[in-house]
Design an enzyme around this catalytic site. Structure first.
Site, mmCIF file in Angstrom:
data_model
loop_
_atom_site.group_PDB
_atom_site.id
_atom_site.type_symbol
_atom_site.label_atom_id
_atom_site.label_comp_id
_atom_site.label_asym_id
_atom_site.label_seq_id
_atom_site.Cartn_x
_atom_site.Cartn_y
_atom_site.Cartn_z
ATOM 1 N N GLY A 1 56.094 32.312 20.732
ATOM 2 C CA GLY A 1 55.485 32.293 22.069
ATOM 3 C C GLY A 1 55.808 30.936 22.679
ATOM 4 N N ALA A 2 56.275 30.961 23.921
ATOM 5 C CA ALA A 2 56.849 29.738 24.514
ATOM 6 C C ALA A 2 55.909 28.521 24.463
ATOM 7 C CB ALA A 2 57.308 30.048 25.935
ATOM 8 N N GLN B 1 55.754 42.433 18.888
ATOM 9 C CA GLN B 1 54.689 41.453 19.189
ATOM 10 C C GLN B 1 53.510 42.105 19.903
ATOM 11 O OE1 GLN B 1 57.967 40.913 19.604
ATOM 12 N NE2 GLN B 1 58.500 38.747 19.449
ATOM 13 N N ASP C 1 59.430 32.838 29.285
ATOM 14 C CA ASP C 1 59.945 31.792 28.384
ATOM 15 C C ASP C 1 60.671 30.705 29.150
ATOM 16 O OD1 ASP C 1 59.648 34.342 26.656
ATOM 17 O OD2 ASP C 1 59.665 32.641 25.284
ATOM 18 N N ASN D 1 62.133 36.540 29.826
ATOM 19 C CA ASN D 1 60.983 36.894 28.983
ATOM 20 C C ASN D 1 61.478 37.888 27.936
ATOM 21 O OD1 ASN D 1 58.122 36.595 28.413
ATOM 22 N ND2 ASN D 1 57.873 38.709 29.084
ATOM 23 N N LYS D 2 60.590 38.300 27.082
ATOM 24 C CA LYS D 2 60.942 39.185 25.961
ATOM 25 C C LYS D 2 61.789 40.371 26.413
ATOM 26 C CE LYS D 2 60.289 38.585 22.580
ATOM 27 N NZ LYS D 2 61.371 37.922 21.810
HETATM 28 O O1 MRU Z 1 60.148 35.790 20.635
HETATM 29 P P1 MRU Z 1 58.768 35.367 20.994
HETATM 30 O O2 MRU Z 1 57.699 36.149 20.304
HETATM 31 O O3 MRU Z 1 58.565 33.875 20.884
HETATM 32 O O4 MRU Z 1 58.681 35.734 22.543
HETATM 33 C C1 MRU Z 1 57.503 35.551 23.256
HETATM 34 C C2 MRU Z 1 57.582 36.002 24.650
HETATM 35 O O5 MRU Z 1 58.603 36.458 25.126
HETATM 36 C C3 MRU Z 1 56.374 35.781 25.494
HETATM 37 O O6 MRU Z 1 56.217 36.804 26.443
HETATM 38 C C4 MRU Z 1 56.576 34.458 26.237
HETATM 39 O O7 MRU Z 1 56.858 33.458 25.316
HETATM 40 C C5 MRU Z 1 55.415 34.075 27.015
HETATM 41 S S1 MRU Z 1 54.160 33.505 25.900
HETATM 42 C C6 MRU Z 1 52.826 32.893 26.704
#
Ligand code: MRU
Length: 344
Positions: free
Chosen positions: A47-48, A198, A239, A249-250
């Site tokens: 998570g970012a 996730q 992100d 984003n994801k």
């Molecule tokens: O690969 P991850 O689990 O680190 O990806 C997380 C995401 O894409 C979240 O949507 C993003 O980081 C926002 S978290 C507040």
């Protein structure tokens, strides 16, 4: 702050091991900076905003582990750890932000090495507290943007942008949390988020822990839920945000944004100002992480396809600004084409 994914614990860092959820809730104690590098790489912490804070704590650990009175040797060790951290996950800018905050303090602080060591721990702890407060503000600002009718809304979210992805509150899930606290939430639809799940593993777990009414769907059910008129707004995290309002984003976020626009549903991106990369003009310049093909090949020991099959596994995608209704930060909500107003 009941769900705290990363925290300083006297002389080391304590992480919730997110790879084991929801089967097992366990902590991992990280005592060496390079162990934090591995924890970020393997997504024990993810998570970012959370990896930004984890990286800051890694620099604080690096400061504790080096035994020298020489300022140049001390700083060189921090730079070595910073370089390893920068190689872990390329997309979320918060990682680089956290590292830079810490290196700037190390370079600018004058005084003996023990003083610097203390200062760096204090700085990382302060960044963590600030991150929490930032998310609470994002939650409040997001709540203010939600459609006025009906009183109780059904929202949709993607991936995990909750307490586990930040430092205990969440960005997109922070908005959901705030709506729930204000009695404005009927239900949140949580997309499972292939391939790392996730949504199913982490967001669902958070909702169950906190009594937030939530329904899990597989990613390919989102369009049907919208078609049926079930969803009043979509809220996701980011992100990295480019200057023109494009976001990374994801993987799967882009499809959701197009679906939302087609169905006339507002699509909000909730993220701290530290997720904005003012150095890049649009989303095409955001580096997209590709992860190991095993994530798509199989779940645990169960093979999902024929071994030997070609696999493509980008971890993030780009959602162009034209699909985004508003970007919600700790400073309020702006339409993506007005993002520049936040730069000052
Ligand atoms: O690969 P991850 O689990 O680190 O990806 C997380 C995401 O894409 C979240 O949507 C993003 O980081 C926002 S978290 C507040």
């Amino acid at each position: 702050m009941s769900i705290l994914p990363v925290a300083w614990a006297y002389d080391h860092v304590r992480l919730i091991d997110q790879t084991r959820l929801p089967q097992e809730f366990s902590y991992v104690d990280i005592r060496r900076a390079m162990d934090m590098v591995r924890a970020i790489q393997t997504m024990m912490v993810r998570g970012a905003p959370a990896i930004g804070i984890a990286a800051a704590f890694a620099i604080a650990l690096a400061a504790q582990e080096i035994d020298t009175e020489e300022r140049s040797e001390f700083l060189a060790h921090l730079e070595t750890v910073a370089a390893a951290l920068r190689q872990t996950r390329p997309t979320a800018i918060n990682l680089f932000w956290g590292i830079d905050q810490m290196l700037n303090v190390a370079r600018q602080t004058v005084g003996p090495i023990p003083f610097l060591k203390e200062k760096l721990v204090e700085t990382a702890q302060k960044l963590a507290v600030d991150e929490y407060n930032t998310c609470v503000a994002i939650g409040e600002n997001g709540l203010a943007c939600l459609p006025a009718q009906p009183q109780r809304l059904t929202l949709m979210t993607y991936c995990n942008a909750g307490a586990l992805a930040t430092v205990g509150y969440g960005t997109a899930l922070g908005v959901v949390r705030a709506a729930h606290a204000a009695d404005r939430l009927l239900q949140v639809y949580v997309c499972e988020t292939r391939p790392r799940l996730q949504g199913a593993r982490l967001t669902a777990w958070e909702c169950v822990q906190e009594g937030i009414p939530a329904t899990l769907i597989t990613d390919n059910m989102a369009g049907f839920c919208m078609y049926q008129g079930l969803i009043q707004a979509v809220v996701v995290g980011a992100d990295r945000i480019a200057r023109n309002g494009d976001i990374a984003n994801k993987i799967g976020t882009y499809s959701l944004a197009i679906l939302a626009q087609t169905h006339g549903i507002p699509f909000y991106v909730a993220a701290p100002l530290s997720s904005i990369d003012w150095n890049i003009s649009d989303g095409s310049q955001i580096p997209i992480e590709e992860r190991e093909i095993d994530e798509v090949y199989r779940i645990g020991e169960i093979w999902l396809t024929a071994p030997g099959m070609e696999v493509f596994n980008p971890a993030f995608d780009i959602t162009p600004a034209r699909y985004i209704t508003g970007i919600i930060t700790e400073q309020g909500m702006v339409p993506p084409d007005q993002l520049h107003r936040l730069q000052a």
